[in-house]
Motif scaffolding. Structure first.
Motif, PDB file in Angstrom:
ATOM      1  N   ALA A   1       0.831  -1.204   0.000  1.00  0.00           N
ATOM      2  CA  ALA A   1       0.000   0.000   0.000  1.00  0.00           C
ATOM      3  C   ALA A   1       0.865   1.253   0.000  1.00  0.00           C
ATOM      4  CB  ALA A   1      -0.942  -0.011   1.205  1.00  0.00           C
ATOM      5  N   ALA A   2       1.928   1.236   0.816  1.00  0.00           N
ATOM      6  CA  ALA A   2       2.813   2.392   0.888  1.00  0.00           C
ATOM      7  C   ALA A   2       3.543   2.617  -0.442  1.00  0.00           C
ATOM      8  CB  ALA A   2       3.823   2.206   2.019  1.00  0.00           C
ATOM      9  N   GLU A   3       3.998   1.525  -1.055  1.00  0.00           N
ATOM     10  CA  GLU A   3       4.727   1.629  -2.324  1.00  0.00           C
ATOM     11  C   GLU A   3       3.859   2.180  -3.446  1.00  0.00           C
ATOM     12  OE1 GLU A   3       6.008  -2.339  -2.917  1.00  0.00           O
ATOM     13  OE2 GLU A   3       7.532  -2.283  -1.318  1.00  0.00           O
ATOM     14  N   HIS A   4       2.544   1.913  -3.378  1.00  0.00           N
ATOM     15  CA  HIS A   4       1.645   2.358  -4.454  1.00  0.00           C
ATOM     16  C   HIS A   4       0.763   3.528  -4.038  1.00  0.00           C
ATOM     17  CE1 HIS A   4       2.899  -1.634  -5.804  1.00  0.00           C
ATOM     18  NE2 HIS A   4       2.610  -1.228  -7.028  1.00  0.00           N
ATOM     19  N   HIS A   5       1.138   4.162  -2.913  1.00  0.00           N
ATOM     20  CA  HIS A   5       0.458   5.386  -2.457  1.00  0.00           C
ATOM     21  C   HIS A   5      -1.054   5.216  -2.370  1.00  0.00           C
ATOM     22  CE1 HIS A   5       4.352   7.159  -3.119  1.00  0.00           C
ATOM     23  NE2 HIS A   5       4.318   6.841  -4.407  1.00  0.00           N
ATOM     24  N   ILE A   6      -1.452   4.161  -1.670  1.00  0.00           N
ATOM     25  CA  ILE A   6      -2.868   3.862  -1.506  1.00  0.00           C
ATOM     26  C   ILE A   6      -3.089   3.446  -0.045  1.00  0.00           C
ATOM     27  CG2 ILE A   6      -2.577   1.450  -2.186  1.00  0.00           C
ATOM     28  CD1 ILE A   6      -5.298   1.549  -3.498  1.00  0.00           C
ATOM     29  N   SER A   7      -4.239   3.762   0.508  1.00  0.00           N
ATOM     30  CA  SER A   7      -4.463   3.428   1.915  1.00  0.00           C
ATOM     31  C   SER A   7      -4.648   1.918   2.087  1.00  0.00           C
ATOM     32  CB  SER A   7      -5.696   4.162   2.460  1.00  0.00           C
ATOM     33  OG  SER A   7      -6.878   3.573   1.975  1.00  0.00           O
ATOM     34  N   VAL A   8      -4.250   1.419   3.258  1.00  0.00           N
ATOM     35  CA  VAL A   8      -4.366  -0.003   3.543  1.00  0.00           C
ATOM     36  C   VAL A   8      -5.830  -0.440   3.531  1.00  0.00           C
ATOM     37  CG1 VAL A   8      -3.964  -1.804   5.289  1.00  0.00           C
ATOM     38  CG2 VAL A   8      -2.245  -0.025   4.899  1.00  0.00           C
ATOM     39  N   SER A   9      -6.720   0.413   4.096  1.00  0.00           N
ATOM     40  CA  SER A   9      -8.143   0.046   4.155  1.00  0.00           C
ATOM     41  C   SER A   9      -8.741  -0.077   2.761  1.00  0.00           C
ATOM     42  CB  SER A   9      -8.929   1.069   4.980  1.00  0.00           C
ATOM     43  OG  SER A   9      -8.828   2.354   4.399  1.00  0.00           O
ATOM     44  N   TYR A  10      -8.372   0.851   1.865  1.00  0.00           N
ATOM     45  CA  TYR A  10      -8.917   0.793   0.508  1.00  0.00           C
ATOM     46  C   TYR A  10      -8.356  -0.402  -0.249  1.00  0.00           C
ATOM     47  CZ  TYR A  10     -10.179   2.115  -4.234  1.00  0.00           C
ATOM     48  OH  TYR A  10     -10.686   2.117  -5.510  1.00  0.00           O
ATOM     49  N   LEU A  11      -7.050  -0.656  -0.077  1.00  0.00           N
ATOM     50  CA  LEU A  11      -6.442  -1.804  -0.734  1.00  0.00           C
ATOM     51  C   LEU A  11      -7.075  -3.107  -0.241  1.00  0.00           C
ATOM     52  CD1 LEU A  11      -4.319  -3.023  -2.595  1.00  0.00           C
ATOM     53  CD2 LEU A  11      -2.674  -2.889  -0.701  1.00  0.00           C
ATOM     54  N   SER A  12      -7.393  -3.163   1.049  1.00  0.00           N
ATOM     55  CA  SER A  12      -8.039  -4.362   1.608  1.00  0.00           C
ATOM     56  C   SER A  12      -9.390  -4.612   0.949  1.00  0.00           C
ATOM     57  CB  SER A  12      -8.219  -4.202   3.126  1.00  0.00           C
ATOM     58  OG  SER A  12      -6.969  -4.113   3.768  1.00  0.00           O
ATOM     59  N   ARG A  13     -10.170  -3.545   0.752  1.00  0.00           N
ATOM     60  CA  ARG A  13     -11.476  -3.702   0.118  1.00  0.00           C
ATOM     61  C   ARG A  13     -11.338  -4.142  -1.336  1.00  0.00           C
ATOM     62  NH1 ARG A  13     -12.434   1.057   2.949  1.00  0.00           N
ATOM     63  NH2 ARG A  13     -12.287   2.303   1.047  1.00  0.00           N
ATOM     64  N   LEU A  14     -10.360  -3.553  -2.045  1.00  0.00           N
ATOM     65  CA  LEU A  14     -10.119  -3.954  -3.435  1.00  0.00           C
ATOM     66  C   LEU A  14      -9.738  -5.435  -3.508  1.00  0.00           C
ATOM     67  CD1 LEU A  14      -8.019  -1.007  -4.953  1.00  0.00           C
ATOM     68  CD2 LEU A  14     -10.393  -1.585  -5.454  1.00  0.00           C
ATOM     69  N   PHE A  15      -8.869  -5.837  -2.580  1.00  0.00           N
ATOM     70  CA  PHE A  15      -8.377  -7.217  -2.569  1.00  0.00           C
ATOM     71  C   PHE A  15      -9.530  -8.195  -2.360  1.00  0.00           C
ATOM     72  CE2 PHE A  15      -6.422 -11.052  -1.101  1.00  0.00           C
ATOM     73  CZ  PHE A  15      -5.185 -11.096  -1.729  1.00  0.00           C
ATOM     74  N   LYS A  16     -10.386  -7.920  -1.388  1.00  0.00           N
ATOM     75  CA  LYS A  16     -11.494  -8.837  -1.098  1.00  0.00           C
ATOM     76  C   LYS A  16     -12.477  -8.899  -2.270  1.00  0.00           C
ATOM     77  CE  LYS A  16     -14.807 -10.131   2.447  1.00  0.00           C
ATOM     78  NZ  LYS A  16     -15.333  -9.861   3.804  1.00  0.00           N
TER      79      LYS A  16
ATOM     80  N   GLU B   1     -11.809  -8.540  -5.424  1.00  0.00           N
ATOM     81  CA  GLU B   1     -11.230  -9.244  -6.559  1.00  0.00           C
ATOM     82  C   GLU B   1     -10.924 -10.703  -6.238  1.00  0.00           C
ATOM     83  OE1 GLU B   1      -9.963  -9.853 -10.392  1.00  0.00           O
ATOM     84  OE2 GLU B   1     -11.017  -8.133  -9.553  1.00  0.00           O
ATOM     85  N   ALA B   2     -10.381 -10.963  -5.021  1.00  0.00           N
ATOM     86  CA  ALA B   2      -9.944 -12.321  -4.657  1.00  0.00           C
ATOM     87  C   ALA B   2     -11.066 -13.157  -4.057  1.00  0.00           C
ATOM     88  CB  ALA B   2      -8.772 -12.247  -3.688  1.00  0.00           C
ATOM     89  N   GLY B   3     -12.140 -12.512  -3.589  1.00  0.00           N
ATOM     90  CA  GLY B   3     -13.238 -13.250  -2.968  1.00  0.00           C
ATOM     91  C   GLY B   3     -12.975 -13.615  -1.521  1.00  0.00           C
ATOM     92  N   MET B   4     -11.873 -13.127  -0.962  1.00  0.00           N
ATOM     93  CA  MET B   4     -11.523 -13.362   0.455  1.00  0.00           C
ATOM     94  C   MET B   4     -10.614 -12.225   0.887  1.00  0.00           C
ATOM     95  SD  MET B   4      -8.767 -16.485   0.023  1.00  0.00           S
ATOM     96  CE  MET B   4      -9.774 -17.349  -1.193  1.00  0.00           C
ATOM     97  N   ASN B   5     -10.490 -12.030   2.200  1.00  0.00           N
ATOM     98  CA  ASN B   5      -9.624 -10.949   2.654  1.00  0.00           C
ATOM     99  C   ASN B   5      -8.149 -11.337   2.546  1.00  0.00           C
ATOM    100  OD1 ASN B   5      -8.986 -12.452   5.018  1.00  0.00           O
ATOM    101  ND2 ASN B   5     -10.810 -11.641   6.049  1.00  0.00           N
ATOM    102  N   PHE B   6      -7.291 -10.349   2.751  1.00  0.00           N
ATOM    103  CA  PHE B   6      -5.856 -10.546   2.539  1.00  0.00           C
ATOM    104  C   PHE B   6      -5.288 -11.641   3.450  1.00  0.00           C
ATOM    105  CE2 PHE B   6      -1.531  -9.558   3.923  1.00  0.00           C
ATOM    106  CZ  PHE B   6      -0.853  -9.609   2.715  1.00  0.00           C
ATOM    107  N   SER B   7      -5.638 -11.599   4.745  1.00  0.00           N
ATOM    108  CA  SER B   7      -5.086 -12.568   5.700  1.00  0.00           C
ATOM    109  C   SER B   7      -5.508 -13.991   5.354  1.00  0.00           C
ATOM    110  CB  SER B   7      -5.522 -12.217   7.123  1.00  0.00           C
ATOM    111  OG  SER B   7      -6.929 -12.201   7.228  1.00  0.00           O
ATOM    112  N   GLU B   8      -6.749 -14.162   4.902  1.00  0.00           N
ATOM    113  CA  GLU B   8      -7.226 -15.492   4.501  1.00  0.00           C
ATOM    114  C   GLU B   8      -6.432 -16.003   3.300  1.00  0.00           C
ATOM    115  OE1 GLU B   8      -9.956 -18.836   4.506  1.00  0.00           O
ATOM    116  OE2 GLU B   8      -9.501 -17.296   5.987  1.00  0.00           O
TER     117      GLU B   8
END
Length: 498
Positions: A413-428, A430-437
């Protein structure tokens, strides 16, 4: 329900009254020693059920039933007599009497009959309440059929409309039904309460001569404070429906005023007024101009801090939710005009944004939503680097090649200048599960491959995939595969042919 017991024999009356008191407090029992006294009680309390002797001085039980039916045509009756006289029973049946008990009656028989009648009355009452409420809702929303010329809410009424958190938030009134019932029961007079939808509660107070303006205002405030004192963010507005005003006109006025007063993370209350102080938004717009410059220059890493400054100023000014919606709409209109003046169709669906702003309940949600919409806007402009989907797949690739790094989401998130919360929502999304899962699944898949090689111990395999605690590794492995690492390793062995 109100139950009226009428019996001229004191001992019999005491026994009847004692038996029927077992239905309290759900039902109220009144008693009279003769028909005339029973009729006076009926005029004051309008009984739903009468249990009466037939032969009494002054007015017999059958005449009492006739006269009470003029007060309440739907009243139910049970007659009791020491005379097994068919003529009385026949007259009682003509009056619609539900049962005829001959003295000496059995307690069980009486309680069975009374219980059955009260249950049917409760069902009937609930059906009538729902029908009346639906008529009131249609009247408030201006949907009464043309054939229904008489308003249910004729005369003057106080219309109190309340919502929890926001007009379309996830919080619904059904969750607080016990509190509603308790609060309404504490009032000194009867009110109507209806729910036009799951987010709106409407309490209707009749403005009759017996209720002072001070009592009405105290009652409205009491209901509002009952919710606010429970830590709920409740917004309430009370307006006066005048005698010559249509119900739906007053209700529409109340909804419009309610929309204007709703704030995030707070409760608001307005009683019989239309005055709202204007808010000086110059400071907010100065911050928005700074945000526009950051977007124009594609300074992505500075966008979220600037959003937080704007939201903080909105919070300090206590800007109403509706005005926040107008502000966001104007902000995106200005952005598109400045950055893409030749484009006619909008990049952002303002209808979706408006619906979202009516459902958010906190300033953190507001900031997250603004960041999401602004980054989408930038991606649509083609100046924010990779598309969201590409970013997620790039992160998924990094996880597969560096699964032991538990901080990969934060660093990415830091490398791509995006907030962790927003990246988490994008990830879920697209991937159908959260990052930790996803990270755990990658680790387990890699552990399975290492176990199949049979060159490492279970504890070493756990260390390789990022688990320092071998016991915890075994628990996680079994949770996702149904086997312990040792059991899985054994299952992978190739047995020699016999």
């Amino acid at each position: 329900m109100n139950i009226l017991v009428v019996e001229d024999e004191p001992i019999a009356l005491e026994e009847l009254e004692s038996l029927l008191k077992s239905y309290e407090p759900g039902h109220t029992v009144y008693s009279a020693v003769n028909g005339l006294q029973g009729l006076e009680l009926a005029k004051r309390h309008c009984p739903d059920l009468i249990v009466t002797d037939i032969r009494m001085p002054g007015m017999d039980g059958l005449e009492l039933i006739r006269q009470i039916q003029q007060i309440n045509p739907n009243v139910e009756a049970i007659i009791i007599s020491g005379y097994d006289d068919f003529a009385y029973a026949r007259t009682g049946l003509q009056l619609g009497v539900r049962d005829y008990l001959v003295k000496p009656w059995k307690q069980k028989s009486l309680l069975t009959v009374v219980g059955a009648i009260l249950e049917q009355l409760s069902v009937r009452c609930e059906e009538k309440r729902k029908a009346d409420n639906w008529k009131i809702i249609r009247e408030l929303e201006g949907r009464n059929p043309y054939s229904e010329q008489i308003q249910a809410l004729s005369g003057e009424w106080i219309i109190m409309v309340s919502t929890l958190n926001n007009l379309r938030s996830a919080h619904k009134w059904v969750e607080h039904e016990p509190l509603t019932k308790t609060t309404i029961a504490e009032l000194l007079f009867s009110v109507h309460i209806v729910f036009p939808d799951s987010h709106l509660q409407v309490v209707l107070f009749p403005c009759d001569e017996g209720t002072t303006k001070a009592v009405l205002q105290q009652s409205v405030q009491h209901i509002h404070e009952a919710y606010a004192n429970q830590g709920l963010n409740v917004h309430s507005i009370a307006v006066l429906k005048k005698d010559d005003e249509l119900s739906h006109e007053a209700y529409a006025r109340a909804i419009k005023m309610l929309e204007q007063q709703i704030r995030l993370e707070s409760s608001t209350y307005t009683y019989l007024t239309t005055e709202y102080a204007a808010i000086d938004m110059i400071g907010v717009w100065n911050q928005i101009r700074a945000l526009e410059a950051l977007i124009a220059n594609r300074e992505i890493k500075h966008i979220r801090p600037q959003i937080d400054r704007i939201v903080m100023q909105i919070r300090v000014l206590k800007v109403p939710a509706k005005e926040i919606g107008s502000l966001v709409n104007d902000m995106f209109t200005a952005l598109q005009f400045k950055l893409m003046p030749d484009r006619n169709s909008p990049y952002i669906d303002m209808e979706i944004i408006t619906d979202t702003l009516m459902s958010i309940t906190s300033y953190s949600e507001l900031a997250d939503s603004l960041e999401k919409w602004l980054l989408e806007f930038l991606w649509n402009l083609g100046g924010a680097g990779k598309e969201p989907r590409e970013l997620v797949h790039k992160l998924m690739g990094q996880i597969r090649h560096g699964y032991h790094r538990t901080d990969s989401l934060i660093q990415f998130a830091a490398e791509h200048h995006i907030s962790v919360s927003y990246l988490s929502r994008l990830f879920k999304a697209e991937a159908g599960m959260n990052f930790s899962e996803y990270l755990i699944r990658v680790k387990i898949d890699q552990a399975k491959q290492l176990l199949e090689l049979e060159t490492l111990s279970v504890s070493k395999v756990g260390e390789r995939v990022g688990y320092e605690d071998s016991k915890y590794f075994s628990q996680q492995f079994k949770k996702y595969t149904g086997l312990t690492p040792s059991e899985y390793q054994k299952s992978c062995k190739i047995l020699p042919p016999k």
